[in-house]
Scaffold this motif. Structure first.
Motif, PDB file in Angstrom:
ATOM      1  N   SER A 186       0.814  -1.219   0.000  1.00 43.75           N
ATOM      2  CA  SER A 186       0.000   0.000   0.000  1.00 43.75           C
ATOM      3  C   SER A 186       0.849   1.272   0.000  1.00 43.75           C
ATOM      4  O   SER A 186       0.376   2.333  -0.398  1.00 43.75           O
ATOM      5  CB  SER A 186      -0.960   0.010   1.187  1.00 43.75           C
ATOM      6  N   ALA A 187       2.099   1.160   0.412  1.00 48.93           N
ATOM      7  CA  ALA A 187       2.990   2.319   0.414  1.00 48.93           C
ATOM      8  C   ALA A 187       3.576   2.596  -0.970  1.00 48.93           C
ATOM      9  O   ALA A 187       4.048   3.698  -1.240  1.00 48.93           O
ATOM     10  CB  ALA A 187       4.132   2.108   1.419  1.00 48.93           C
ATOM     11  N   VAL A 188       3.527   1.608  -1.858  1.00 48.66           N
ATOM     12  CA  VAL A 188       4.118   1.747  -3.189  1.00 48.66           C
ATOM     13  C   VAL A 188       3.286   2.713  -4.019  1.00 48.66           C
ATOM     14  O   VAL A 188       2.082   2.537  -4.171  1.00 48.66           O
ATOM     15  CB  VAL A 188       4.226   0.377  -3.892  1.00 48.66           C
ATOM     16  N   ASP A 189       3.949   3.752  -4.553  1.00 51.53           N
ATOM     17  CA  ASP A 189       3.237   4.765  -5.328  1.00 51.53           C
ATOM     18  C   ASP A 189       3.851   5.030  -6.696  1.00 51.53           C
ATOM     19  O   ASP A 189       3.382   5.881  -7.435  1.00 51.53           O
ATOM     20  CB  ASP A 189       3.158   6.068  -4.532  1.00 51.53           C
ATOM     21  N   GLY A 190       4.908   4.326  -7.049  1.00 46.78           N
ATOM     22  CA  GLY A 190       5.534   4.517  -8.350  1.00 46.78           C
ATOM     23  C   GLY A 190       6.484   5.687  -8.411  1.00 46.78           C
ATOM     24  O   GLY A 190       7.062   5.956  -9.458  1.00 46.78           O
ATOM     25  N   LYS A 191       6.648   6.401  -7.298  1.00 49.59           N
ATOM     26  CA  LYS A 191       7.505   7.586  -7.276  1.00 49.59           C
ATOM     27  C   LYS A 191       8.563   7.532  -6.186  1.00 49.59           C
ATOM     28  O   LYS A 191       9.634   8.087  -6.343  1.00 49.59           O
ATOM     29  CB  LYS A 191       6.660   8.847  -7.072  1.00 49.59           C
ATOM     30  N   SER A 192       8.241   6.890  -5.084  1.00 46.10           N
ATOM     31  CA  SER A 192       9.103   6.909  -3.899  1.00 46.10           C
ATOM     32  C   SER A 192      10.240   5.903  -4.004  1.00 46.10           C
ATOM     33  O   SER A 192      10.096   4.838  -4.611  1.00 46.10           O
ATOM     34  CB  SER A 192       8.284   6.586  -2.649  1.00 46.10           C
ATOM     35  N   SER A 193      11.357   6.249  -3.369  1.00 46.49           N
ATOM     36  CA  SER A 193      12.487   5.325  -3.282  1.00 46.49           C
ATOM     37  C   SER A 193      12.169   4.251  -2.249  1.00 46.49           C
ATOM     38  O   SER A 193      11.212   4.367  -1.477  1.00 46.49           O
ATOM     39  CB  SER A 193      13.748   6.084  -2.848  1.00 46.49           C
ATOM     40  N   ALA A 194      12.987   3.208  -2.219  1.00 44.72           N
ATOM     41  CA  ALA A 194      12.795   2.143  -1.231  1.00 44.72           C
ATOM     42  C   ALA A 194      12.875   2.694   0.189  1.00 44.72           C
ATOM     43  O   ALA A 194      12.100   2.291   1.058  1.00 44.72           O
ATOM     44  CB  ALA A 194      13.817   1.032  -1.442  1.00 44.72           C
ATOM     45  N   ASN A 195      13.784   3.623   0.439  1.00 48.49           N
ATOM     46  CA  ASN A 195      13.895   4.210   1.782  1.00 48.49           C
ATOM     47  C   ASN A 195      12.641   4.997   2.144  1.00 48.49           C
ATOM     48  O   ASN A 195      12.169   4.926   3.281  1.00 48.49           O
ATOM     49  CB  ASN A 195      15.125   5.114   1.880  1.00 48.49           C
ATOM     50  N   GLU A 196      12.086   5.738   1.189  1.00 48.18           N
ATOM     51  CA  GLU A 196      10.851   6.479   1.442  1.00 48.18           C
ATOM     52  C   GLU A 196       9.684   5.521   1.691  1.00 48.18           C
ATOM     53  O   GLU A 196       8.851   5.768   2.558  1.00 48.18           O
ATOM     54  CB  GLU A 196      10.543   7.404   0.271  1.00 48.18           C
ATOM     55  N   LEU A 197       9.651   4.423   0.945  1.00 46.44           N
ATOM     56  CA  LEU A 197       8.597   3.426   1.144  1.00 46.44           C
ATOM     57  C   LEU A 197       8.688   2.804   2.524  1.00 46.44           C
ATOM     58  O   LEU A 197       7.668   2.565   3.175  1.00 46.44           O
ATOM     59  CB  LEU A 197       8.680   2.330   0.080  1.00 46.44           C
ATOM     60  N   MET A 198       9.917   2.551   2.989  1.00 50.69           N
ATOM     61  CA  MET A 198      10.115   1.967   4.307  1.00 50.69           C
ATOM     62  C   MET A 198       9.566   2.899   5.384  1.00 50.69           C
ATOM     63  O   MET A 198       8.928   2.451   6.333  1.00 50.69           O
ATOM     64  CB  MET A 198      11.600   1.678   4.556  1.00 50.69           C
ATOM     65  N   GLU A 199       9.785   4.196   5.234  1.00 50.90           N
ATOM     66  CA  GLU A 199       9.260   5.167   6.199  1.00 50.90           C
ATOM     67  C   GLU A 199       7.734   5.164   6.186  1.00 50.90           C
ATOM     68  O   GLU A 199       7.097   5.222   7.236  1.00 50.90           O
ATOM     69  CB  GLU A 199       9.788   6.567   5.888  1.00 50.90           C
ATOM     70  N   LYS A 200       7.134   5.109   4.990  1.00 50.95           N
ATOM     71  CA  LYS A 200       5.671   5.114   4.873  1.00 50.95           C
ATOM     72  C   LYS A 200       5.056   3.846   5.455  1.00 50.95           C
ATOM     73  O   LYS A 200       4.021   3.895   6.109  1.00 50.95           O
ATOM     74  CB  LYS A 200       5.253   5.225   3.410  1.00 50.95           C
ATOM     75  N   ALA A 201       5.678   2.703   5.187  1.00 49.36           N
ATOM     76  CA  ALA A 201       5.117   1.418   5.596  1.00 49.36           C
ATOM     77  C   ALA A 201       5.315   1.135   7.071  1.00 49.36           C
ATOM     78  O   ALA A 201       4.531   0.416   7.679  1.00 49.36           O
ATOM     79  CB  ALA A 201       5.734   0.285   4.763  1.00 49.36           C
ATOM     80  N   GLY A 202       6.368   1.686   7.662  1.00 52.84           N
ATOM     81  CA  GLY A 202       6.654   1.426   9.068  1.00 52.84           C
ATOM     82  C   GLY A 202       7.187   0.022   9.280  1.00 52.84           C
ATOM     83  O   GLY A 202       7.488  -0.702   8.333  1.00 52.84           O
ATOM     84  N   GLY A 203       7.318  -0.370  10.521  1.00 49.73           N
ATOM     85  CA  GLY A 203       7.862  -1.689  10.841  1.00 49.73           C
ATOM     86  C   GLY A 203       9.383  -1.680  10.822  1.00 49.73           C
ATOM     87  O   GLY A 203      10.010  -0.655  10.579  1.00 49.73           O
ATOM     88  N   SER A 204       9.955  -2.827  11.049  1.00 47.45           N
ATOM     89  CA  SER A 204      11.413  -2.917  11.105  1.00 47.45           C
ATOM     90  C   SER A 204      11.997  -2.918   9.700  1.00 47.45           C
ATOM     91  O   SER A 204      11.365  -3.408   8.759  1.00 47.45           O
ATOM     92  CB  SER A 204      11.842  -4.196  11.831  1.00 47.45           C
ATOM     93  N   PRO A 205      13.210  -2.378   9.545  1.00 48.23           N
ATOM     94  CA  PRO A 205      13.860  -2.390   8.234  1.00 48.23           C
ATOM     95  C   PRO A 205      14.038  -3.804   7.677  1.00 48.23           C
ATOM     96  O   PRO A 205      13.892  -4.022   6.473  1.00 48.23           O
ATOM     97  CB  PRO A 205      15.219  -1.733   8.496  1.00 48.23           C
ATOM     98  N   GLU A 206      14.317  -4.764   8.557  1.00 48.97           N
ATOM     99  CA  GLU A 206      14.520  -6.139   8.107  1.00 48.97           C
ATOM    100  C   GLU A 206      13.231  -6.731   7.527  1.00 48.97           C
ATOM    101  O   GLU A 206      13.244  -7.369   6.480  1.00 48.97           O
ATOM    102  CB  GLU A 206      15.027  -7.020   9.259  1.00 48.97           C
ATOM    103  N   LYS A 207      12.104  -6.505   8.223  1.00 48.36           N
ATOM    104  CA  LYS A 207      10.823  -7.022   7.726  1.00 48.36           C
ATOM    105  C   LYS A 207      10.423  -6.329   6.436  1.00 48.36           C
ATOM    106  O   LYS A 207       9.880  -6.954   5.524  1.00 48.36           O
ATOM    107  CB  LYS A 207       9.719  -6.840   8.779  1.00 48.36           C
TER     108      LYS A 207
END
Length: 67
Positions: A19-40
């Motif tokens: 749900s965080a994937v928008d076609g514009k954001s980098s993987a790091n930006e997606l990780m911030e949007k999605a939350g949770g641990s970086p490993e997960k």
């Protein structure tokens, strides 16, 4: 990243990442949007890529070999 494929059988965690994937954001930006641990997040994103739900977009890359 951009969305591809069907999502009905995904776990809640994978749907959250998707749900965080928008076609514009980098993987790091997606990780911030999605939350949770970086490993997960990394594991989940890898699974989504492997199963064809998302694919990595490379900015500035030519879409034709004959350009």
């Amino acid at each position: 990243m951009e969305l591809t494929g069907k999502t009905s059988l995904l776990s809640r965690d994978l749907k959250r990442i998707l749900s965080a994937v928008d076609g514009k954001s980098s993987a790091n930006e997606l990780m911030e949007k999605a939350g949770g641990s970086p490993e997960k997040f990394t594991s989940g994103l890898d699974k989504l890529k492997a199963e064809g739900f998302v694919r990595e977009l490379v900015s500035g890359a030519s879409t034709s070999a004959n350009s």
